[in-house]
Motif scaffolding. Sequence first.
Motif, PDB file in Angstrom:
ATOM      1  N   ARG A 141     -13.982-122.412 -81.467  1.00  0.00           N
ATOM      2  CA  ARG A 141     -13.878-120.968 -81.599  1.00  0.00           C
ATOM      3  C   ARG A 141     -15.084-120.461 -82.397  1.00  0.00           C
ATOM      4  N   SER A 142     -15.249-119.160 -82.427  1.00  0.00           N
ATOM      5  CA  SER A 142     -16.527-118.658 -82.933  1.00  0.00           C
ATOM      6  C   SER A 142     -16.456-117.155 -83.158  1.00  0.00           C
ATOM      7  N   HIS A 143     -17.629-116.538 -83.286  1.00  0.00           N
ATOM      8  CA  HIS A 143     -17.719-115.072 -83.383  1.00  0.00           C
ATOM      9  C   HIS A 143     -17.186-114.385 -82.128  1.00  0.00           C
ATOM     10  N   TYR A 144     -17.031-115.140 -81.052  1.00  0.00           N
ATOM     11  CA  TYR A 144     -16.499-114.509 -79.836  1.00  0.00           C
ATOM     12  C   TYR A 144     -15.025-114.147 -79.965  1.00  0.00           C
ATOM     13  N   GLU A 145     -14.319-114.790 -80.882  1.00  0.00           N
ATOM     14  CA  GLU A 145     -12.930-114.378 -81.116  1.00  0.00           C
ATOM     15  C   GLU A 145     -12.859-112.893 -81.478  1.00  0.00           C
ATOM     16  N   ASP A 146     -13.916-112.405 -82.134  1.00  0.00           N
ATOM     17  CA  ASP A 146     -13.906-111.018 -82.615  1.00  0.00           C
ATOM     18  C   ASP A 146     -14.079-109.993 -81.499  1.00  0.00           C
ATOM     19  N   VAL A 147     -14.448-110.481 -80.308  1.00  0.00           N
ATOM     20  CA  VAL A 147     -14.476-109.572 -79.154  1.00  0.00           C
ATOM     21  C   VAL A 147     -13.494-110.039 -78.065  1.00  0.00           C
ATOM     22  N   LEU A 148     -12.701-111.059 -78.367  1.00  0.00           N
ATOM     23  CA  LEU A 148     -11.696-111.532 -77.397  1.00  0.00           C
ATOM     24  C   LEU A 148     -10.308-111.154 -77.925  1.00  0.00           C
ATOM     25  N   GLU A 159     -14.963 -98.750 -80.584  1.00  0.00           N
ATOM     26  CA  GLU A 159     -16.402 -98.572 -80.869  1.00  0.00           C
ATOM     27  C   GLU A 159     -16.961 -99.767 -81.636  1.00  0.00           C
ATOM     28  N   GLU A 160     -16.125-100.334 -82.493  1.00  0.00           N
ATOM     29  CA  GLU A 160     -16.557-101.501 -83.264  1.00  0.00           C
ATOM     30  C   GLU A 160     -16.726-102.709 -82.331  1.00  0.00           C
ATOM     31  N   ILE A 161     -15.769-102.890 -81.436  1.00  0.00           N
ATOM     32  CA  ILE A 161     -15.886-103.984 -80.459  1.00  0.00           C
ATOM     33  C   ILE A 161     -17.183-103.795 -79.664  1.00  0.00           C
ATOM     34  N   GLU A 162     -17.410-102.575 -79.253  1.00  0.00           N
ATOM     35  CA  GLU A 162     -18.611-102.247 -78.481  1.00  0.00           C
ATOM     36  C   GLU A 162     -19.879-102.615 -79.260  1.00  0.00           C
ATOM     37  N   ALA A 228     -11.303-109.568 -70.973  1.00  0.00           N
ATOM     38  CA  ALA A 228     -12.142-109.626 -72.186  1.00  0.00           C
ATOM     39  C   ALA A 228     -13.220-110.696 -72.043  1.00  0.00           C
ATOM     40  N   TYR A 229     -12.862-111.840 -71.465  1.00  0.00           N
ATOM     41  CA  TYR A 229     -13.867-112.891 -71.235  1.00  0.00           C
ATOM     42  C   TYR A 229     -14.963-112.404 -70.276  1.00  0.00           C
ATOM     43  N   GLU A 230     -14.544-111.709 -69.223  1.00  0.00           N
ATOM     44  CA  GLU A 230     -15.560-111.265 -68.263  1.00  0.00           C
ATOM     45  C   GLU A 230     -16.544-110.299 -68.912  1.00  0.00           C
ATOM     46  N   THR A 231     -16.046-109.438 -69.777  1.00  0.00           N
ATOM     47  CA  THR A 231     -16.963-108.541 -70.486  1.00  0.00           C
ATOM     48  C   THR A 231     -17.911-109.336 -71.370  1.00  0.00           C
ATOM     49  N   VAL A 232     -17.364-110.314 -72.057  1.00  0.00           N
ATOM     50  CA  VAL A 232     -18.201-111.177 -72.908  1.00  0.00           C
ATOM     51  C   VAL A 232     -19.298-111.844 -72.078  1.00  0.00           C
ATOM     52  N   LEU A 233     -18.912-112.414 -70.951  1.00  0.00           N
ATOM     53  CA  LEU A 233     -19.884-113.139 -70.124  1.00  0.00           C
ATOM     54  C   LEU A 233     -20.972-112.185 -69.628  1.00  0.00           C
ATOM     55  N   ARG A 234     -20.566-110.980 -69.264  1.00  0.00           N
ATOM     56  CA  ARG A 234     -21.521-110.018 -68.712  1.00  0.00           C
ATOM     57  C   ARG A 234     -22.459-109.491 -69.803  1.00  0.00           C
ATOM     58  N   ARG A 235     -21.893-109.244 -70.973  1.00  0.00           N
ATOM     59  CA  ARG A 235     -22.688-108.582 -72.011  1.00  0.00           C
ATOM     60  C   ARG A 235     -23.495-109.550 -72.872  1.00  0.00           C
ATOM     61  N   THR A 236     -23.108-110.816 -72.921  1.00  0.00           N
ATOM     62  CA  THR A 236     -23.750-111.710 -73.902  1.00  0.00           C
ATOM     63  C   THR A 236     -24.341-112.978 -73.299  1.00  0.00           C
ATOM     64  N   SER A 237     -24.370-113.088 -71.965  1.00  0.00           N
ATOM     65  CA  SER A 237     -25.040-114.256 -71.383  1.00  0.00           C
ATOM     66  C   SER A 237     -26.505-113.891 -71.193  1.00  0.00           C
ATOM     67  N   THR A 238     -27.351-114.384 -72.073  1.00  0.00           N
ATOM     68  CA  THR A 238     -28.768-114.020 -72.083  1.00  0.00           C
ATOM     69  C   THR A 238     -29.615-115.255 -71.786  1.00  0.00           C
ATOM     70  N   ASP A 239     -30.904-115.057 -71.570  1.00  0.00           N
ATOM     71  CA  ASP A 239     -31.787-116.207 -71.366  1.00  0.00           C
ATOM     72  C   ASP A 239     -31.842-117.048 -72.637  1.00  0.00           C
ATOM     73  N   ASP A 240     -31.786-116.398 -73.783  1.00  0.00           N
ATOM     74  CA  ASP A 240     -31.810-117.125 -75.050  1.00  0.00           C
ATOM     75  C   ASP A 240     -30.567-117.984 -75.220  1.00  0.00           C
ATOM     76  N   ALA A 241     -29.437-117.406 -74.858  1.00  0.00           N
ATOM     77  CA  ALA A 241     -28.169-118.066 -75.160  1.00  0.00           C
ATOM     78  C   ALA A 241     -27.204-117.829 -74.009  1.00  0.00           C
ATOM     79  N   PRO A 242     -27.409-118.589 -72.922  1.00  0.00           N
ATOM     80  CA  PRO A 242     -26.577-118.375 -71.730  1.00  0.00           C
ATOM     81  C   PRO A 242     -25.156-118.903 -71.901  1.00  0.00           C
ATOM     82  N   TRP A 243     -24.253-118.340 -71.127  1.00  0.00           N
ATOM     83  CA  TRP A 243     -22.887-118.850 -71.039  1.00  0.00           C
ATOM     84  C   TRP A 243     -22.769-119.824 -69.870  1.00  0.00           C
ATOM     85  N   PHE A 244     -21.941-120.833 -70.065  1.00  0.00           N
ATOM     86  CA  PHE A 244     -21.581-121.765 -69.003  1.00  0.00           C
ATOM     87  C   PHE A 244     -20.064-121.752 -68.891  1.00  0.00           C
TER      88      PHE A 244
END
Lengths: 291, 291
Positions: A141-148, A159-162, A228-244
Amino acid sequence: MCGMTAKSQARWTEDALTALRVGRGFRLENLDPASTPGYGGGKKDGEKDLAAGLDQLAEYQERLYAASRGGTARDSVLLVLQAMDSAGKGGIVRHVVGGVDPQGIQLAAFKAPTEDELAHDFLWRIEKRVPGPGLIGVFDRSHYEDVLIGRVRGLAEPEEIERRYGAIVDFERRLTESGTRIIKVMLHISPQEQGKRLLDRLERPDKHWKYNPGDVDERSQWPAYMAAYETVLRRTSTDDAPWFVVPADRKWYARLAVQELLLETLEQIDPQWPVASFDVDAEKARLTATL
Amino acid sequence: MCGMTAKSQARWTEDALTALRVGRGFRLENLDPASTPGYGGGKKDGEKDLAAGLDQLAEYQERLYAASRGGTARDSVLLVLQAMDSAGKGGIVRHVVGGVDPQGIQLAAFKAPTEDELAHDFLWRIEKRVPGPGLIGVFDRSHYEDVLIGRVRGLAEPEEIERRYGAIVDFERRLTESGTRIIKVMLHISPQEQGKRLLDRLERPDKHWKYNPGDVDERSQWPAYMAAYETVLRRTSTDDAPWFVVPADRKWYARLAVQELLLETLEQIDPQWPVASFDVDAEKARLTATL
């Protein structure tokens, strides 16, 4: 690396880093949790390849650690594990990470935040557990709990989640710039398989301690979590730190796939034994004089 | 424990907790670093028994952890490792501790203290790394450095060193009273064997990073270190927290012996799976309704 071939597991038909990466337009519902993307073998092959990979991973880890001690290398690896309950995070830690020298691992399990942690920004407690040079960090688990769970249970204002999605992207870019390769893994389990695993915990007295009545309540929120996971994957899968996204109904595959993601990442880093900073012959002479 | 016999390794002719314990009048010079006290087998037997012991240790660890989660058990274990350089602490961590679920291990490697740490009492940084309930803590070096290198190199005044023995005994008694079983291990290597191991590091480029020219300087202080260890053993081996001296010229024996000390200690604790705090049948019904 002595005796190590570039592509270790010949049964991988495609790099796991490619096969499992979240691309544009990715939808969870299109990925079968019982599938084995990129891997051509079955369960027995997978178990054999997992065992073979342990030694490779152990050697890469030692090189990574050595390179950071002896020289100027600043590389580290951070494996982030996120999943619904019983998807197998614990098994990954035990069977993949557990094969590596504990001295090279920095494991952080994030539970519900304490009062003190809640009083700070959500990344405050995360920053403290980031792996230093030469280490393989693992976030259970991680900082992603805070948006899941944070979003599903309404633990923060919308707005905070955003705001947090952007903060996470900035944070992870900074880590990457200082030498950390981030591998973010969502273990993707089906609700049917989760039900079976929870029932198994109830059937076995030696598993009761792993069961929490709250798990059934969380199950009723499944669609909200997937959104919530789909939003996370869309918003935070970057070239620097991709999601798998790793299909996790088959435990043997999930473990093998996470191991392969680690192996391929370490292969890219290709850490080297550092060159001695002392005069080797002079030291041999000094030491021999004491024998 | 399912399928586990009380005395796991039949080749132990005596409990390691008895055979290796420091008693009155103990002298390091009377213990051969190449001996294998309490164990009747040879190297091949030892390697087989080490492998068999890994599974036992893993199960004990899981029970210890579970017992602390589900119930009122407050037990933990703390393994303290002290030794001269190259005696094999790292190998113990890798091959004994490394066989256990990383989630149940709390590993702390103590290096030279920082300025901040030096500004506090010597036990300040130690207290922070003490294992919580259910965990197996491992100290790679420890507060004993403050009465070993601290004494040999004169890093503190003699009266301060003197004070520390008593402070350590009090500190360890307090830990024991709060549920921690302390196993203090000195790996006992001969200067000849150390010389061979250091030379091996110099011969192999992939081991250069482990070599430090200061190691040769420390070798010249060997008798002073042995005297400091003997004082430590005499002043701080208590019923609460006994010292065990493990001959370490044979790596296979040292690993097996430390594993056995852990196994026998966990056998004494005999941690139990906790009883469910919820109504198992009611939970089965709730869960089944979601399948």
